[in-house]
Design an enzyme around this catalytic site. Sequence first.
Site, PDB file in Angstrom:
ATOM      1  CG  HIS A   1       1.467 -64.403 -44.959  1.00 33.94           C
ATOM      2  ND1 HIS A   1       1.980 -65.591 -44.501  1.00 33.94           N
ATOM      3  CD2 HIS A   1       0.112 -64.507 -44.872  1.00 33.94           C
ATOM      4  CE1 HIS A   1       0.993 -66.382 -44.131  1.00 33.94           C
ATOM      5  NE2 HIS A   1      -0.149 -65.749 -44.343  1.00 33.94           N
TER       6      HIS A   1
ATOM      7  CG  ASP B   1       1.889 -69.129 -33.764  1.00 33.83           C
ATOM      8  OD1 ASP B   1       0.710 -68.757 -33.824  1.00 33.83           O
ATOM      9  OD2 ASP B   1       2.454 -69.783 -34.658  1.00 33.83           O
TER      10      ASP B   1
ATOM     11  NE  ARG C   1      -6.053 -70.297 -34.168  1.00 34.29           N
ATOM     12  CZ  ARG C   1      -5.321 -69.860 -35.205  1.00 34.29           C
ATOM     13  NH1 ARG C   1      -4.040 -69.585 -35.046  1.00 34.29           N
ATOM     14  NH2 ARG C   1      -5.887 -69.724 -36.387  1.00 34.29           N
TER      15      ARG C   1
ATOM     16  CB  SER D   1      -1.322 -67.305 -35.836  1.00 34.22           C
ATOM     17  OG  SER D   1      -0.416 -68.346 -36.124  1.00 34.22           O
TER      18      SER D   1
ATOM     19  CE  LYS E   1       3.837 -68.355 -37.978  1.00 33.27           C
ATOM     20  NZ  LYS E   1       2.586 -68.478 -37.205  1.00 33.27           N
TER      21      LYS E   1
END
Length: 462
Positions: A88, A167, A174, A189, A193
């Site tokens: 990520h 989410d 948000r 968040s 995932k």
Amino acid sequence: MSSEYSIQDLIAKKRDGDELSEQEIYHFVEASYSSNGASDSQIGAMLMAMYLKGLNREETVSLTKAMLSSGSSLTWPEEWQGSVADKHSTGGVGDKVSLALAPALAACGVKVPMISGRCLGHTGGTLDKLESIPGFQVNLESKQVCDVLAKVGCCIVGQTESLVPADRVLYRIRDVTATVSSIPLISSSIFSKKAAENPSALVLDVKVGKAAFTVTKEKAQVLAQTMVGICLGLSIKAVALITTMDAPLGKTIGNSVEVAEAISCLNGKGPEDLKELVCEQGGYILEALNKAESQKTGLKLIADALENGKALQKFCDMLKAQGVSPDLAQNLCTPGADLFSILPLSSQKLELVVDKSGIVTGIDALVLAKVGHKLGAGRSDVGDKVDHGVGFVLDVRIGQFVNKGDRWVSVYHNGNLADSQIADLKSALKIEENGGTADLPIASRIVDVIDSRRRSSIFVCQ
């Protein structure tokens, strides 16, 4: 849904700075996506309380697990146990690492079910880049993902409706309540995932600099520590690399141009800073999965996969498995091919030249990204369309000596490039006239590494 807890009482508890229990957090998350649960105003109030008062490590892990439990997770055959991994990035300019890393890892025996996102604002999106390839499909169901992994070893897809529905609700609220930038909320968040992929290991690229979410190294370290702390709480091995994002990564910014550069990297070529991050991140994954005895050994295996064509073949196989015609995929992955006979590229080209000789000391990634966004390479809203052919190709790097009149960037656009934007682009290049006449060494992008296996004091901060 349990009525043991009152949403109003939970909001007040967090508003006053008290710690929420795991059960209370689960109740809030369940209420957020239940038809008869909390209202948007109540969800917004709780998110604001979390934003202002913060969440400790235990709360953040509980929030991540609660969001994960709101939907289904991907499941894998038993023989894949210990071989599934992902990466990520917190978002950058010119960041096409995923496009090369996923197939390189697959070439080394790793299963990579990469769930990626789209661009929003000035940062690029992996899915948008891949969709510049004619026919590429990012929307795969869980069984299709498993089938592609079994056949190829890697896939890059979007989030399905069944994965972490909480989410989508919390992120939407948000976004309209100015609570997006909370590090615990960002981290939960992301990792709800990622955890839905059931990985054994994750490598995290936390960007720092003027074009990154975290501008200072100190803030980047807090974010990295938070992310690694959540992974510890989820029993996922994790390594976070803090990498610089003042100048663009590589020499391209856009969608199709970044795909072309990723293919060059898969051919064993491409910019050194891109290859560095692909090999370094891949090395940590291979070490974490016990597919290499050390990170350095893993790095060499990734580098070899780029050099010997095995990573490129995995990329080609992934394209075909995700909807690209075999002939087109093969043409894209043929060394020396004219990639832009296949990939879109905007029809008009502006070349900017250096106005004085010297050493390049800065290439402002944020300026370039903002101009590219306005030209159509990005989106301001999730429903906006992206122009895959808009992009920048740089001819210089930080530390390079340039002569007056040398071309430093080519801008591909559709006739919508304004004079003010050209002025902005010109301001992005910084030259030091008295810096000598020889190129300086290429600096490493990596400024820190936080490894869940080697640091005992990983924590979550507000």
